[in-house]
Write a protein that holds these residues in place. Structure first.
Motif, PDB file in Angstrom:
ATOM      1  N   VAL A   1      -0.663  -5.550   5.989  1.00 16.70           N
ATOM      2  CA  VAL A   1      -0.297  -4.965   4.701  1.00 16.70           C
ATOM      3  C   VAL A   1       1.026  -4.225   4.862  1.00 16.70           C
ATOM      4  N   LEU A   2       1.877  -4.291   3.849  1.00 11.45           N
ATOM      5  CA  LEU A   2       3.135  -3.552   3.851  1.00 11.45           C
ATOM      6  C   LEU A   2       2.837  -2.129   3.372  1.00 11.45           C
ATOM      7  N   SER A   3       2.900  -1.159   4.276  1.00 10.30           N
ATOM      8  CA  SER A   3       2.465   0.199   3.978  1.00 10.30           C
ATOM      9  C   SER A   3       3.634   1.165   3.990  1.00 10.30           C
ATOM     10  N   VAL A   4       3.595   2.120   3.081  1.00  7.62           N
ATOM     11  CA  VAL A   4       4.561   3.203   3.054  1.00  7.62           C
ATOM     12  C   VAL A   4       3.819   4.475   2.680  1.00  7.62           C
ATOM     13  N   GLY A   5       4.226   5.575   3.277  1.00  8.60           N
ATOM     14  CA  GLY A   5       3.557   6.841   3.008  1.00  8.60           C
ATOM     15  C   GLY A   5       4.539   7.908   2.596  1.00  8.60           C
ATOM     16  N   CYS A   6       4.039   8.944   1.958  1.00  8.91           N
ATOM     17  CA  CYS A   6       4.858  10.110   1.639  1.00  8.91           C
ATOM     18  C   CYS A   6       4.003  11.360   1.775  1.00  8.91           C
ATOM     19  N   ASP A   7       4.654  12.473   2.064  1.00 11.66           N
ATOM     20  CA  ASP A   7       3.952  13.739   2.204  1.00 11.66           C
ATOM     21  C   ASP A   7       4.914  14.869   1.863  1.00 11.66           C
ATOM     22  N   ARG A   8       4.380  15.972   1.388  1.00 11.66           N
ATOM     23  CA  ARG A   8       5.209  17.124   1.036  1.00 11.66           C
ATOM     24  C   ARG A   8       5.740  17.828   2.274  1.00 11.66           C
ATOM     25  N   SER A   9       5.066  17.637   3.437  1.00 14.71           N
ATOM     26  CA  SER A   9       5.460  18.300   4.679  1.00 14.71           C
ATOM     27  C   SER A   9       6.472  17.459   5.450  1.00 14.71           C
ATOM     28  N   ALA A  10       7.668  17.993   5.631  1.00 18.12           N
ATOM     29  CA  ALA A  10       8.685  17.284   6.407  1.00 18.12           C
ATOM     30  C   ALA A  10       8.257  17.133   7.859  1.00 18.12           C
ATOM     31  N   SER A  11       7.548  18.115   8.374  1.00 20.53           N
ATOM     32  CA  SER A  11       7.092  18.044   9.772  1.00 20.53           C
ATOM     33  C   SER A  11       6.099  16.909   9.974  1.00 20.53           C
ATOM     34  N   LEU A  12       5.164  16.730   9.037  1.00 19.84           N
ATOM     35  CA  LEU A  12       4.199  15.644   9.159  1.00 19.84           C
ATOM     36  C   LEU A  12       4.873  14.287   8.979  1.00 19.84           C
ATOM     37  N   VAL A  13       5.849  14.214   8.072  1.00 15.30           N
ATOM     38  CA  VAL A  13       6.593  12.965   7.911  1.00 15.30           C
ATOM     39  C   VAL A  13       7.342  12.637   9.199  1.00 15.30           C
ATOM     40  N   GLY A  14       7.853  13.669   9.876  1.00 17.86           N
ATOM     41  CA  GLY A  14       8.502  13.452  11.162  1.00 17.86           C
ATOM     42  C   GLY A  14       7.556  12.879  12.195  1.00 17.86           C
ATOM     43  N   ILE A  15       6.314  13.323  12.181  1.00 17.15           N
ATOM     44  CA  ILE A  15       5.310  12.775  13.104  1.00 17.15           C
ATOM     45  C   ILE A  15       5.051  11.304  12.783  1.00 17.15           C
ATOM     46  N   CYS A  16       5.022  10.978  11.479  1.00 10.56           N
ATOM     47  CA  CYS A  16       4.853   9.573  11.090  1.00 10.56           C
ATOM     48  C   CYS A  16       5.984   8.718  11.668  1.00 10.56           C
TER      49      CYS A  16
ATOM     50  N   LEU B   1       0.846  -1.196   0.000  1.00 13.14           N
ATOM     51  CA  LEU B   1       0.000   0.000   0.000  1.00 13.14           C
ATOM     52  C   LEU B   1       0.879   1.243   0.000  1.00 13.14           C
ATOM     53  N   ALA B   2       0.541   2.212  -0.848  1.00 12.47           N
ATOM     54  CA  ALA B   2       1.198   3.519  -0.844  1.00 12.47           C
ATOM     55  C   ALA B   2       0.163   4.581  -0.504  1.00 12.47           C
ATOM     56  N   ASP B   3       0.424   5.346   0.559  1.00 12.19           N
ATOM     57  CA  ASP B   3      -0.443   6.455   0.966  1.00 12.19           C
ATOM     58  C   ASP B   3       0.235   7.741   0.499  1.00 12.19           C
ATOM     59  N   ILE B   4      -0.287   8.331  -0.558  1.00 12.09           N
ATOM     60  CA  ILE B   4       0.322   9.515  -1.159  1.00 12.09           C
ATOM     61  C   ILE B   4      -0.336  10.753  -0.551  1.00 12.09           C
ATOM     62  N   GLY B   5       0.435  11.473   0.256  1.00 13.97           N
ATOM     63  CA  GLY B   5      -0.118  12.577   1.039  1.00 13.97           C
ATOM     64  C   GLY B   5      -0.621  12.040   2.363  1.00 13.97           C
ATOM     65  N   CYS B   6       0.256  11.322   3.061  1.00  3.84           N
ATOM     66  CA  CYS B   6      -0.169  10.540   4.232  1.00  3.84           C
ATOM     67  C   CYS B   6      -0.406  11.377   5.475  1.00  3.84           C
ATOM     68  N   GLY B   7      -0.002  12.668   5.482  1.00  4.48           N
ATOM     69  CA  GLY B   7      -0.202  13.485   6.667  1.00  4.48           C
ATOM     70  C   GLY B   7       0.529  12.912   7.869  1.00  4.48           C
ATOM     71  N   ASN B   8      -0.205  12.746   8.977  1.00  8.81           N
ATOM     72  CA  ASN B   8       0.425  12.206  10.194  1.00  8.81           C
ATOM     73  C   ASN B   8       0.416  10.687  10.241  1.00  8.81           C
ATOM     74  N   GLY B   9       0.008  10.050   9.132  1.00  9.21           N
ATOM     75  CA  GLY B   9       0.079   8.588   9.036  1.00  9.21           C
ATOM     76  C   GLY B   9      -1.066   7.852   9.672  1.00  9.21           C
ATOM     77  N   LYS B  10      -2.223   8.513   9.862  1.00 12.57           N
ATOM     78  CA  LYS B  10      -3.304   7.846  10.602  1.00 12.57           C
ATOM     79  C   LYS B  10      -3.859   6.618   9.873  1.00 12.57           C
ATOM     80  N   TYR B  11      -3.607   6.513   8.537  1.00 16.46           N
ATOM     81  CA  TYR B  11      -4.100   5.344   7.811  1.00 16.46           C
ATOM     82  C   TYR B  11      -3.037   4.265   7.631  1.00 16.46           C
ATOM     83  N   LEU B  12      -1.788   4.558   7.963  1.00 16.65           N
ATOM     84  CA  LEU B  12      -0.706   3.605   7.699  1.00 16.65           C
ATOM     85  C   LEU B  12      -0.767   2.374   8.607  1.00 16.65           C
TER      86      LEU B  12
END
Length: 644
Positions: free
Chosen positions: A429-444, A412-423
């Motif tokens: 499932v093998l999940s990976v997320g990405c987001d344009r915000s470095a701060s939100l990726v840090g929260i993930c 699963l790829a979550d494109i625009g994952c935010g804080n990762g609440k769906y990951l």
């Protein structure tokens, strides 16, 4: 003969009992369907009382008196605005007695007769009992500020039958009548003419009250403007923020006559209901005066604390201490001081003296779109990431269902994952997320999820490598049709043949198929309120007209392409707009200005069929499902062929 009469009586009682039993079972089904309350046939000491609630006009005092006929009552919980209550008896025997005696009992509610139906439950307290929120900063209520004699004198000073225009200005508004002293508040421009004071000044009967306000430190000046509003039972006034430029900071409002409840709301959605008893003084200053809306919901009864020692203050969520208060005629005396210089408050986003910069125009070239999204999407999420994450914790049920439908071992790829609440929804499932915000990726990362920083138009992942992709509330942030189409194509590129993608975007139709989005709130006419500070038909200062610069007020072509600023909790007026995010301060906030900071995020809200059409324009794709979910348009698509 006597035997025949007795048989007729028994048959009549039997029919009545059968009718009550039928109605009881119907209410049990209704409770389960609409409130999630499960009843039981096994007697317990706990009962739910249908039709016996604050929501259908039954006060605590009336209901408790009837329930005590069944036996010793340990507790009575009455959820606000609900047509049912919970009763706990001292023993199962008392509950059985009450069930036998009171089931089908008719009693008089506040405005109508109601019939009670009692059902056993395994326990009570399923309703959430929240801690009472504090009063808004800068707000206070002083009980019994004036004596009954002063109250009568002040009310007598207002003559509603005659009003010499040279001394006062009296108006009959839609939901109340109003009278101005000292200066007239103009509803056509939401301001006062400071060069045209009314010669009569304030009524002399107000002098002693205002001197007391000054001596007790409620104000640092003597007010010179008075607005008197009179509300009949059932009347109210919409939420508003008082216009900043006409008046100084502190506003005083004296409640005379009947008790009422005034609702305060912060732009971030926090709401506080405040009881205003008769003869009390409401003091609004600072944040409560400049930032929070306040209004009175039109209704004939208010939910208030039942304890007599809780006459004013916040209406708590303590279900064991709520009842109804019948409204009557209320007259408010609202005192202000005319401001003779521009407002320089710490809340520029809602200040008419400190108009924010003009909103940008719709992008024409791709470079314009990049700049717009950088300023009004990427930079904003970096600033608000912590607050944004704190509001994003509950997954949408249909998104959860989609994720749980994936097979063990799927990718699963979550494109625009935010804080990762769906990951973490489906751990198989093998999940990976990405987001344009470095701060939100840090929260993930802090939450133990696999995520990386990436633009949604160019994701550094191998093509055709995922069984599923999700894009939840992302594509509406792209500011041109070409970029939105590119975002869908990027999702499809990542999918294996046969893989599925779920896309959510904001819908322009917030009310669809007779269902209104939770995003919308009732009574959104942002009109002039108790304090006489806004027009009956004007929106708040976040409305489009308030943000237009003077050179854009005409119907010019430039104005047609300039983005409007949306008024939160209202229907969307256009498809391309800026939506305010009010950054909520917390324990780490440095100062009030930080708490009041407002950011604007760009959105393109989709019309019905638009997202589906966008997806169908991508080759090698089949749209499996398209639906509306709580203010969002949603599509499930399937990749049917390899990338060309």
């Amino acid at each position: 003969m006597e035997g025949a009469v007795e048989n007729m009586r028994r048959e009549k009682r039997s029919k009545k009992d059968l009718k009550v039993l039928k109605r009881e079972r119907k209410t049990q089904h209704t409770l389960l369907k609409h409130a999630g309350i499960t009843t039981t046939q096994q007697p317990t000491q706990y009962l739910v009382v249908s039709n016996g609630g604050l929501g259908n006009g039954v006060s605590r005092e009336v209901l408790l008196e009837v329930l005590k006929e069944g036996g010793a009552v340990e507790s009575l919980l009455m959820p606000p605005n609900k047509p049912y209550s919970y009763i706990t008896y001292a023993s199962v025997e008392d509950a059985q007695n009450a069930h036998r005696l009171l089931n089908g009992r008719t009693l008089n509610g506040q405005d109508q007769e109601v019939t009670l139906y009692l059902s056993y439950v395994h326990q009570v307290g399923g309703e959430v009992i929240e801690v009472a929120p504090p009063l808004p900063p800068g707000l206070s209520v002083v009980e019994e500020f004036v004596s009954p004699e002063e109250e009568a004198e002040l009310l007598e000073a207002v003559d509603w039958t005659s009003h010499p225009e040279e001394l006062t200005v009296q108006k009959e508004l839609k939901h109340r009548r109003v009278k101005h002293y000292g200066y007239e508040f103009r509803y056509d421009n939401n301001n006062v003419d400071k060069d045209k004071p009314l010669p009569g000044g304030l009524p002399p009967q107000c002098g002693a009250v205002l001197q007391r306000c000054l001596s007790e430190g409620h104000v640092d000046f003597l007010p010179d403007q008075l607005t008197v509003n009179q509300y009949q039972r059932g009347q109210g006034i919409p939420p508003h923020v008082d216009t900043h430029s006409p008046f100084e900071d502190t506003i005083l409002s004296l409640s005379l006559g009947a008790k009422t409840v005034m609702d305060f709301r912060h732009p971030d959605g926090q709401a506080v209901a405040v009881v205003l008893p008769g003869r009390s003084l409401l003091v609004m200053k600072g944040e409560s005066r400049y930032l929070w809306t306040h209004g009175i919901t039109p209704r004939k009864f208010d939910v208030v604390p039942a304890s007599e020692d809780e006459g004013s203050g916040v209406v708590t969520s303590d279900l064991s201490n709520l009842t109804l208060s019948r409204r009557g005629t209320r007259t408010s005396f609202t005192f202000r001081k005319i401001r003779h210089s521009p407002c320089d408050c710490a809340y520029p986003s809602v200040c008419d003296s400190q108009r924010p910069p003009s909103p940008p125009s719709l992008p024409v070239a791709n470079s314009d779109a990049c700049r717009l999204e950088t300023q009004y999407v990427h930079n904003v999420y970096e600033e608000i990431s912590a607050h944004f994450s704190s509001t994003r914790h509950s997954p949408w049920p249909r998104v959860r269902d989609f994720l749980l439908s994936l097979q063990p071992g799927d990718t699963l790829a979550d494109i625009g994952c935010g804080n990762g609440k769906y990951l973490g929804i489906n751990p198989q499932v093998l999940s990976v997320g990405c987001d344009r915000s470095a701060s939100l990726v840090g929260i993930c990362a802090e939450r133990g999820f696999q995520a990386f920083v990436s633009d949604g138009l160019n994701v550094p992942l191998r093509s055709s490598s995922f069984d599923a992709c999700i894009s939840i509330a992302v594509i509406h942030h792209f500011s041109t049709q070409e970029r939105r189409l590119a975002a869908v194509r990027e999702l499809v590129r990542l999918l294996k043949v046969g893989g599925r993608a779920l896309i959510y975007v904001w819908a322009k139709e917030q009310e669809f198929n007779k269902q209104k989005s939770k995003y919308l709130k009732p009574n959104q006419n942002q009109g002039n309120l108790d304090q006489g500070s806004r027009s009956e038909t004007m929106e708040t200062m976040q409305g489009d007209e308030e943000h237009q610069p003077e050179n854009c007020v005409s119907g010019s072509e430039e104005r047609q392409t300039r983005l409007s600023v949306h008024t939160n909790r209202t229907a969307f007026a256009s498809q391309d707009l800026l939506v305010p995010w009010h950054l909520k301060g917390g324990a780490k906030a440095e100062a009030t200005p930080t708490q009041a900071r407002v950011f604007h995020r760009y959105y393109h809200v989709f019309q019905q069929g638009e997202l589906e059409e966008l997806c169908r324009s991508v080759s090698g794709v089949t749209v499996l499902e398209s639906y509306h979910d709580q203010g969002n348009w949603c599509v499930v698509l399937k990749k049917t062929q390899k990338d060309v």
